[in-house]
Scaffold this motif. Structure first.
Motif, PDB file in Angstrom:
ATOM      1  N   ASP A 123      -6.046   8.534  -3.274  1.00  0.00           N
ATOM      2  CA  ASP A 123      -5.409   9.797  -3.665  1.00  0.00           C
ATOM      3  C   ASP A 123      -5.519  10.806  -2.525  1.00  0.00           C
ATOM      4  OD1 ASP A 123      -8.029  10.706  -3.722  1.00  0.00           O
ATOM      5  OD2 ASP A 123      -8.108  10.955  -5.890  1.00  0.00           O
ATOM      6  N   TYR A 144       3.924  10.185  -5.137  1.00  0.00           N
ATOM      7  CA  TYR A 144       3.904   9.535  -6.441  1.00  0.00           C
ATOM      8  C   TYR A 144       5.306   9.464  -7.030  1.00  0.00           C
ATOM      9  CZ  TYR A 144      -1.137  10.135  -6.354  1.00  0.00           C
ATOM     10  OH  TYR A 144      -2.464  10.062  -6.008  1.00  0.00           O
ATOM     11  N   TRP A 151       2.615   8.603 -13.791  1.00  0.00           N
ATOM     12  CA  TRP A 151       2.803   8.761 -12.360  1.00  0.00           C
ATOM     13  C   TRP A 151       2.051   7.654 -11.649  1.00  0.00           C
ATOM     14  CZ3 TRP A 151       6.023  12.218 -10.184  1.00  0.00           C
ATOM     15  CH2 TRP A 151       6.480  13.260 -10.988  1.00  0.00           C
ATOM     16  N   SER A 152       2.694   7.040 -10.663  1.00  0.00           N
ATOM     17  CA  SER A 152       2.005   6.005  -9.891  1.00  0.00           C
ATOM     18  C   SER A 152       2.263   6.213  -8.406  1.00  0.00           C
ATOM     19  CB  SER A 152       2.464   4.611 -10.319  1.00  0.00           C
ATOM     20  OG  SER A 152       3.848   4.459 -10.107  1.00  0.00           O
ATOM     21  N   SER A 153       1.283   5.840  -7.602  1.00  0.00           N
ATOM     22  CA  SER A 153       1.387   5.978  -6.152  1.00  0.00           C
ATOM     23  C   SER A 153       2.516   5.102  -5.627  1.00  0.00           C
ATOM     24  CB  SER A 153       0.073   5.562  -5.496  1.00  0.00           C
ATOM     25  OG  SER A 153       0.234   5.456  -4.099  1.00  0.00           O
ATOM     26  N   GLN A 154       3.209   5.624  -4.609  1.00  0.00           N
ATOM     27  CA  GLN A 154       4.269   4.857  -3.952  1.00  0.00           C
ATOM     28  C   GLN A 154       3.718   4.029  -2.788  1.00  0.00           C
ATOM     29  OE1 GLN A 154       7.884   4.895  -4.920  1.00  0.00           O
ATOM     30  NE2 GLN A 154       6.363   5.101  -6.520  1.00  0.00           N
TER      31      GLN A 154
END
Length: 191
Positions: A123, A144, A151-154
């Motif tokens: 993060d 994200y 929400w998810s990390s790209q």
């Protein structure tokens, strides 16, 4: 402040009709950029940037408008505009080595670094801590995407350092280093 436009020969050589478009959703293709930016004028060229190895979008691209005035209008219209649910980062692009003005809500520093191949657990605070070992971190953000109510990390993000030296130090020290089990892919983010 915008300067009046004269003939192409009279324009400052740093002024170009090129626009940088960042924070692109992975599904955005060049045709999507063309369709969107045609609302600001004539699009001469648009291109999403893709990884050579995987063919996957790198999350940014460029649009060339027919005039500098149209490029400036595109920046006004689309900086912060949500495309596929992601707020775009749009600013004028300059020829290599030239400096550009950035919109006021963005950092003033030209020392921005792209950080790719991030583990999904990394993060903003992880990036800030890691890059902080190499100088003052002005901004550190993981990108994200909102999908299915979460929400998810790209898998990539951006870090802005305070000085050019700190930027170089961080890029050279951290590129290909392992963070949370993955080798970081780091390069300077074009302005």
């Amino acid at each position: 402040m915008l300067t009046p436009l004269g003939s192409l020969e009279e324009e400052d050589e740093e002024c170009t009709p090129n626009v940088y478009v960042g924070n692109l959703h992975y599904d955005v293709v060049s045709e999507d950029l063309t369709e969107l930016f045609e609302q600001a004028g004539v699009v001469e060229f648009s291109e999403g940037i893709y990884s050579r190895g995987t063919g996957q979008s790198r999350g940014y691209g460029f649009v060339t408008m027919s005039t500098v005035k149209e490029a400036e209008l595109a920046v006004e219209m689309f900086d912060g505009f949500k495309l596929f649910g992601m707020p775009l980062i749009v600013h004028k692009a300059a020829r290599r080595g030239a400096r550009v003005e950035t919109p006021s809500h963005q950092t003033e520093s030209p020392f921005r670094i792209y950080v790719g191949n991030l583990s999904l657990q990394v993060d903003d605070s992880w990036l800030k801590e890691l890059f902080g070992k190499h100088g003052k971190v002005v901004d550190a953000r993981v990108v994200y995407r909102h999908r299915g109510g979460t929400w998810s990390s790209q898998g990539f993000g951006f870090v802005t350092m305070a000085t050019e030296k700190e930027t170089y130090d961080a890029v050279y020290a951290l590129n290909k280093q392992i963070l949370a089990g993955r080798a970081l892919q780091i390069h300077f983010e074009p302005l």
